[in-house]
Design an enzyme around this catalytic site. Structure first.
Site, PDB file in Angstrom:
ATOM      1  N   TYR A 109       0.866  -1.196   0.000  1.00  0.00           N
ATOM      2  CA  TYR A 109       0.000   0.000   0.000  1.00  0.00           C
ATOM      3  C   TYR A 109       0.889   1.228   0.000  1.00  0.00           C
ATOM      4  CZ  TYR A 109      -3.209   3.660   1.441  1.00  0.00           C
ATOM      5  OH  TYR A 109      -3.932   4.825   1.488  1.00  0.00           O
ATOM      6  N   GLU A 197      -3.185   7.741  -4.184  1.00  0.00           N
ATOM      7  CA  GLU A 197      -3.226   6.436  -3.530  1.00  0.00           C
ATOM      8  C   GLU A 197      -2.988   5.343  -4.553  1.00  0.00           C
ATOM      9  OE1 GLU A 197      -6.034   4.566  -0.189  1.00  0.00           O
ATOM     10  OE2 GLU A 197      -6.988   4.560  -2.166  1.00  0.00           O
TER      11      GLU A 197
END
Length: 386
Positions: A109, A197
């Site tokens: 992530y 993101e």
């Protein structure tokens, strides 16, 4: 301003990030024809909506042939996807994206955002990427690392190493990851982004670092500097009332309550919403008409509030400084001539020309309730809708 995944990937690619090859289309026939140029054994079909959680909602499918792709695309196009970010009403899929499959070894992530508290840029990284990052944040917060960077033209190698340390990469792959962090940082600064993101960021079995998914949000106040980004705006993904509000430079956000609010100044708007909640009801919106609103702007604001069928009453709270109370009052009267105000309307005016404002409203013939102060106004509108 949000953009779609396929758009975000093209921007990241422009700045040097590695993304899977893919194509998007606004209908199934075009998508299938474009997909024929992809060099892959399996196709990854993705619904394009401005919301996360698409995989769990059935919006991502892995397919083995063009025929399977065509069938799945027909099934997905026009479907209402309901995710944890769309709300129960969901979002209709109006565009599709298909890309080459990746040989995944590990999932990470990575995100980058403005940290207003420290006036720095924060990178958030974890070796637990994928669909369940929210669960990781809740159950294993130690697995998520935040690295704050001083805002400057470039990010240093040492700061990049801090960001990627949690990934535990070998030396060869580390070099790729550092280049990726540098490219994201440069894109972030150059485009006035608020948030980037990448989830998941993957390490392939061929030892390549690839952005498998991407989301970018831009600072709306800086869009005048980036007309090429404004062109990426998809109005189908935005609330119609918020689109209408933007035409009049109104700050409007739809909420789930039943008391519409029209206020001048963001701080006063927040206080107005808070006191409505204190008295047991919920605001239907945040709406700041600004300091120098015209009659036309005020009239538009009232129409937007009344377009929400959940609104059972309206509270107008104006503290006149630059915003004159007589201008506000005339805007309310003009709007009332065009639309039927059938819900209780409580008005609190204070400040510049408030006596003129009250006089205009008193002579208008409108059924409204005057309030002396904010506390009095909140009490009266809550009582009026019972």
């Amino acid at each position: 301003m949000n953009i779609h995944e396929h758009q975000a990937k093209q921007i990241l690619k422009k700045y040097g990030a590695v993304v899977p090859e893919g194509v998007f289309a606004l209908n199934v026939e075009e998508l299938v024809e474009k997909a024929k140029i992809l060099k892959t054994k399996k196709y990854v079909l993705k619904a394009q909506i401005h919301a996360g959680g698409r995989g769990k909602a059935g919006g991502v499918k892995i397919l083995s042939s063009i025929e399977e792709l065509s069938s799945a695309a027909n099934e997905l196009f026009g479907k209402i996807l309901v995710t944890h970010q769309t709300g129960p009403e969901g979002r209709e899929v109006k565009r599709l994206y298909v890309e080459e499959s990746s040989n995944i070894d590990k999932e990470f992530y990575l995100s980058c955002l403005v940290d207003r508290a420290s006036s720095k840029i924060a990178f958030i990284s974890s070796d637990q990427g994928g669909m369940d990052i929210e669960e990781v944040a809740s159950s294993k917060p130690e697995k998520i690392i935040t690295t704050k960077i001083d805002i400057k033209d470039e990010i240093s190698d040492s700061d990049c190493e801090k960001v990627i340390k949690v990934f535990n990469l070998n030396e060869k792959v580390q070099k790729q990851a550092i280049l990726l962090i540098k490219s994201i940082y440069k894109m972030f600064i150059s485009t006035d982004a608020n948030m980037v993101e990448v989830n998941p960021l993957i390490l392939t079995k061929e030892e390549k670092i690839v952005c498998l998914d991407a989301k970018i949000n831009f600072d709306s106040n800086a869009l005048f500097r980036h007309p090429e980004i404004v062109e990426l705006r998809d109005l189908n993904e935005e609330d119609p009332a918020e689109i209408e509000a933007s035409k009049y430079d109104l700050s409007y956000i739809k909420l789930d309550g039943n008391i519409g609010c029209m206020v001048n100044g963001a701080g006063l708007a927040m206080a107005t919403m808070d006191i409505i909640k204190i008295y047991g009801e919920e605001p239907a919106n945040f709406l700041d008409v600004g300091g120098g609103a015209s009659k036309e702007k005020v009239s538009a604001a009232l129409k937007i509030i009344l377009s929400d069928k959940n609104v059972k009453g309206i509270l107008i709270n104006i503290f006149g400084g630059i915003m004159r109370c007589d201008i506000l009052a005339q805007g309310v009267v003009d709007a009332a001539k065009e639309i039927d105000i059938s819900v209780p309307l409580v008005v609190r005016l204070a400040g510049t020309n408030f006596k003129k404002g009250k006089e205009i409203l008193d002579k208008s013939g409108l059924k409204l309730i005057s309030a002396e102060n904010l506390d009095d106004a909140a009490k009266k509108i809550v009582e009026a809708i019972k």
